[in-house]
Design a protein around this motif. Structure first.
Motif, PDB file in Angstrom:
ATOM      1  N   VAL A   9       0.849  -1.235  -0.167  1.00 27.19           N
ATOM      2  CA  VAL A   9      -0.227  -0.020   0.090  1.00 27.19           C
ATOM      3  C   VAL A   9       1.002   1.281   0.134  1.00 27.19           C
ATOM      4  N   THR A  10       1.818   1.267   0.764  1.00 28.78           N
ATOM      5  CA  THR A  10       2.875   2.383   1.026  1.00 28.78           C
ATOM      6  C   THR A  10       3.579   2.582  -0.563  1.00 28.78           C
ATOM      7  N   ARG A  11       4.051   1.481  -1.149  1.00 27.96           N
ATOM      8  CA  ARG A  11       4.676   1.650  -2.562  1.00 27.96           C
ATOM      9  C   ARG A  11       3.585   2.239  -3.430  1.00 27.96           C
ATOM     10  N   ALA A  12       2.535   1.707  -3.457  1.00 23.51           N
ATOM     11  CA  ALA A  12       1.292   1.997  -4.516  1.00 23.51           C
ATOM     12  C   ALA A  12       0.930   3.475  -4.228  1.00 23.51           C
ATOM     13  N   ALA A  15       3.830   5.850  -5.683  1.00 23.93           N
ATOM     14  CA  ALA A  15       4.098   5.788  -6.938  1.00 23.93           C
ATOM     15  C   ALA A  15       3.445   6.867  -7.807  1.00 23.93           C
ATOM     16  N   SER A  16       4.094   7.734  -8.389  1.00 27.24           N
ATOM     17  CA  SER A  16       3.342   8.951  -9.087  1.00 27.24           C
ATOM     18  C   SER A  16       2.478   8.490 -10.125  1.00 27.24           C
ATOM     19  N   HIS A  17       2.923   7.325 -10.898  1.00 27.97           N
ATOM     20  CA  HIS A  17       2.006   6.844 -12.158  1.00 27.97           C
ATOM     21  C   HIS A  17       0.708   6.355 -11.587  1.00 27.97           C
ATOM     22  N   ASN A  18       0.728   6.093 -10.472  1.00 29.42           N
ATOM     23  CA  ASN A  18      -0.808   5.664  -9.787  1.00 29.42           C
ATOM     24  C   ASN A  18      -1.654   6.839  -9.797  1.00 29.42           C
ATOM     25  N   TRP A  19      -0.815   7.825  -9.449  1.00 26.49           N
ATOM     26  CA  TRP A  19      -1.857   9.160  -9.129  1.00 26.49           C
ATOM     27  C   TRP A  19      -2.351   9.688 -10.359  1.00 26.49           C
ATOM     28  N   VAL A  20      -1.193   9.649 -11.395  1.00 26.35           N
ATOM     29  CA  VAL A  20      -1.364  10.007 -12.712  1.00 26.35           C
ATOM     30  C   VAL A  20      -2.619   9.281 -13.480  1.00 26.35           C
ATOM     31  N   GLN A  21      -2.682   8.103 -13.049  1.00 22.87           N
ATOM     32  CA  GLN A  21      -3.551   7.204 -13.495  1.00 22.87           C
ATOM     33  C   GLN A  21      -5.154   7.384 -12.927  1.00 22.87           C
ATOM     34  N   LEU A  22      -5.174   7.880 -11.453  1.00 27.30           N
ATOM     35  CA  LEU A  22      -6.496   8.146 -10.868  1.00 27.30           C
ATOM     36  C   LEU A  22      -6.905   9.426 -11.363  1.00 27.30           C
ATOM     37  N   ALA A  23      -5.831  10.316 -11.847  1.00 26.42           N
ATOM     38  CA  ALA A  23      -6.385  11.764 -12.369  1.00 26.42           C
ATOM     39  C   ALA A  23      -7.046  11.541 -13.597  1.00 26.42           C
TER      40      ALA A  23
END
Length: 142
Positions: A9-12, A15-23
């Motif tokens: 969970v901490t790694r996820a 990870a900036s790419h996860n935030w970009v995908q969420l956006a």
């Protein structure tokens, strides 16, 4: 929560790419939200459908829109076989639809207007869609 889960969970979260995908997912979701409410309102007011029937139909129109945009933009680097990935997306969408219809019915029974209730229900089931699609429909094949 186990240590292994906490680390994942901490790694996820880091990870900036996860935030970009969420956006991106939220932008696609916003277009789907607009499509859903427009079709829902048209079916409710002009076609005279029952609100649950209108929600059912409008959800699948919006899901089609969202699948195309998520496949080609949000998760474009995680594309698998069109039909296989589409079936997974459909399965997640059916779960989200069931949750949407339940929330919608409860909100309408509590006295909320049918269009406002649908607007709220869509927002409340968005996490089901994102998590299901991120972790299953469009998961990386690595």
């Amino acid at each position: 929560m186990s240590d292994a889960t906490r680390v994942r969970v901490t790694r996820a979260l880091g990870a900036s790419h996860n935030w970009v995908q969420l956006a991106k997912f939220c932008l696609v979701g916003a277009s789907g939200y607009a499509v859903n409410l427009a079709v829902y309102t048209a079916l409710l007011k002009w076609a005279g459908l029952h609100y649950l029937g209108a929600a059912f139909c409008s959800f699948f129109v919006a899901a089609t829109n969202n699948y195309w945009w998520n496949r080609h933009w949000t998760f474009r680097h995680q594309r698998g076989h069109f039909a296989y990935q589409g079936m997974r997306f459909l399965a997640v969408s059916v779960w989200a639809l069931a949750a949407n219809l339940l929330v919608l019915r409860i909100l309408v029974e509590l006295g909320l207007g049918k269009i406002v209730a649908q607007a709220v229900a869509i927002i409340l089931v968005t996490p089901i869609n994102f998590v299901g699609n991120k972790l299953w429909s469009f998961r990386s094949r690595s």
